[in-house]
Write an enzyme that holds these catalytic residues in place. Sequence first.
Site, PDB file in Angstrom:
ATOM      1  N   LYS A 111       0.829  -1.216   0.000  1.00 16.91           N
ATOM      2  CA  LYS A 111       0.000   0.000   0.000  1.00 16.91           C
ATOM      3  C   LYS A 111       0.856   1.256   0.000  1.00 16.91           C
ATOM      4  O   LYS A 111       0.444   2.290  -0.519  1.00 16.91           O
ATOM      5  CB  LYS A 111      -0.962  -0.004   1.196  1.00 16.91           C
ATOM      6  CG  LYS A 111      -2.093  -0.990   1.006  1.00 16.91           C
ATOM      7  CD  LYS A 111      -3.330  -0.594   1.793  1.00 16.91           C
ATOM      8  CE  LYS A 111      -4.492  -1.497   1.448  1.00 16.91           C
ATOM      9  NZ  LYS A 111      -5.680  -1.259   2.247  1.00 16.91           N
ATOM     10  N   LYS A 193      -3.297 -10.896  -7.027  1.00 16.50           N
ATOM     11  CA  LYS A 193      -4.636 -11.213  -6.499  1.00 16.50           C
ATOM     12  C   LYS A 193      -5.694 -10.239  -7.034  1.00 16.50           C
ATOM     13  O   LYS A 193      -5.387  -9.081  -7.342  1.00 16.50           O
ATOM     14  CB  LYS A 193      -4.624 -11.211  -4.960  1.00 16.50           C
ATOM     15  CG  LYS A 193      -4.423  -9.859  -4.350  1.00 16.50           C
ATOM     16  CD  LYS A 193      -4.749  -9.853  -2.863  1.00 16.50           C
ATOM     17  CE  LYS A 193      -4.675  -8.406  -2.404  1.00 16.50           C
ATOM     18  NZ  LYS A 193      -5.152  -8.082  -1.125  1.00 16.50           N
ATOM     19  N   LYS A 196      -9.906  -4.818  -5.236  1.00 14.20           N
ATOM     20  CA  LYS A 196     -10.804  -3.682  -5.461  1.00 14.20           C
ATOM     21  C   LYS A 196     -10.046  -2.471  -5.976  1.00 14.20           C
ATOM     22  O   LYS A 196     -10.592  -1.625  -6.651  1.00 14.20           O
ATOM     23  CB  LYS A 196     -11.465  -3.275  -4.127  1.00 14.20           C
ATOM     24  CG  LYS A 196     -12.455  -4.245  -3.599  1.00 14.20           C
ATOM     25  CD  LYS A 196     -12.990  -3.819  -2.229  1.00 14.20           C
ATOM     26  CE  LYS A 196     -12.152  -4.401  -1.104  1.00 14.20           C
ATOM     27  NZ  LYS A 196     -12.863  -4.530   0.171  1.00 14.20           N
TER      28      LYS A 196
END
Length: 325
Positions: A111, A193, A196
């Site tokens: 992130k 993966k 969203k």
Amino acid sequence: MSRIFSGIQPTNNLHLGNYLGAVKNWVNLQKDNECFFCVVDLHAITVYQDPKVLRQNILAAAKTYLALGVDPKKAKIFVQSDVKEHTELAWILNTVAKISELERMTQFKDKSIQHKSNINVGLFDYPVLMAADILLYDTNLVPVGEDQKQHVELTRVLAKQFNHLYGETFVAPESLVNKFGARIMGLDDPTKKMSKSAASANNYVALLDDPKVAAKKIMRAVTDSGSEIKSGSGKPALTNLLTIYSLLSGETVKDLEKKYIGSGYGAFKKDLSEVVEEFLKDFQKKYNNISDAEVLKVLNTGANHMRGLAEKKMKVVKNKIGLLV
Ligand code: TYM
């Protein structure tokens, strides 16, 4: 009977990976266990959220749990920020958590790259809040997808470190990660993966995607070289598509492989796109039948129940560390 806790961030709408890696298991677990399923809104704000949209997304996440089969008669559904003890315990656990341990967290590293201009303290501290969510309720099992396993491991470490310093207080939980479906991969890139926050909407099937659009995403999904419908090493795309197909249809991967011997990718994808389309239609019908008032009532009941448990546990914790109770 075990105590189970899990949660999902209300960011955008949830996708097939969230369902197949997490919520599908919750629905099975709620039959024989004491289950708490949370909408973790405080985690979501570690990445900037438009306030109006966040409010809608919190309700949408809770509606999604209900429409996917979480039953409020069997499990408690609630919003994290409705129970203030989560943040209170997170602060206390901060005094036990080592910076070096948090720096090892893969999700933080990922992130930090994705949100370079907003690497805030909350993003770094995120796993400690998650540990507070879990430890506050003496949770035994945490059903999550593969990517959250490391955070549950850290939760165990924090529980043990706290217990060592202040005496037996917290249950060290185990993660419950299914062998199958714990890591649904991106349709446009089966080496990463499904997420969203992926750059392209072709990466994921959102549960609220128009079913026809979702079917097209499946038809467009990347495939492997060759033409055989087979899972296994060297076949990341087909392994992923077969996993999705199997989990949605209930047919085993082996049976599906047999069924498609001699067929090309086109026929296989066409059938899978229909399975996905039907699943979304059915889900959305249920979702659209749930009113805001109904979901707010469920969340209210959930929060009241959880507050009772959380207040009790925080008294024990404060007492152990010498705070006045
Ligand atoms: P979140 O919101 O990123 O994801 C929610 C759940 O979905 C699973 N998941 C996947 N499973 C399979 N394939 C995928 N592609 C995929 N993407 C997501 C996640 O593993 C997770 O189970 N930190 C957590 C939320 C959280 C939590 C908790 C979970 C906060 N407190 C306490 C359990 C217990 C998160 O960000 O999940």
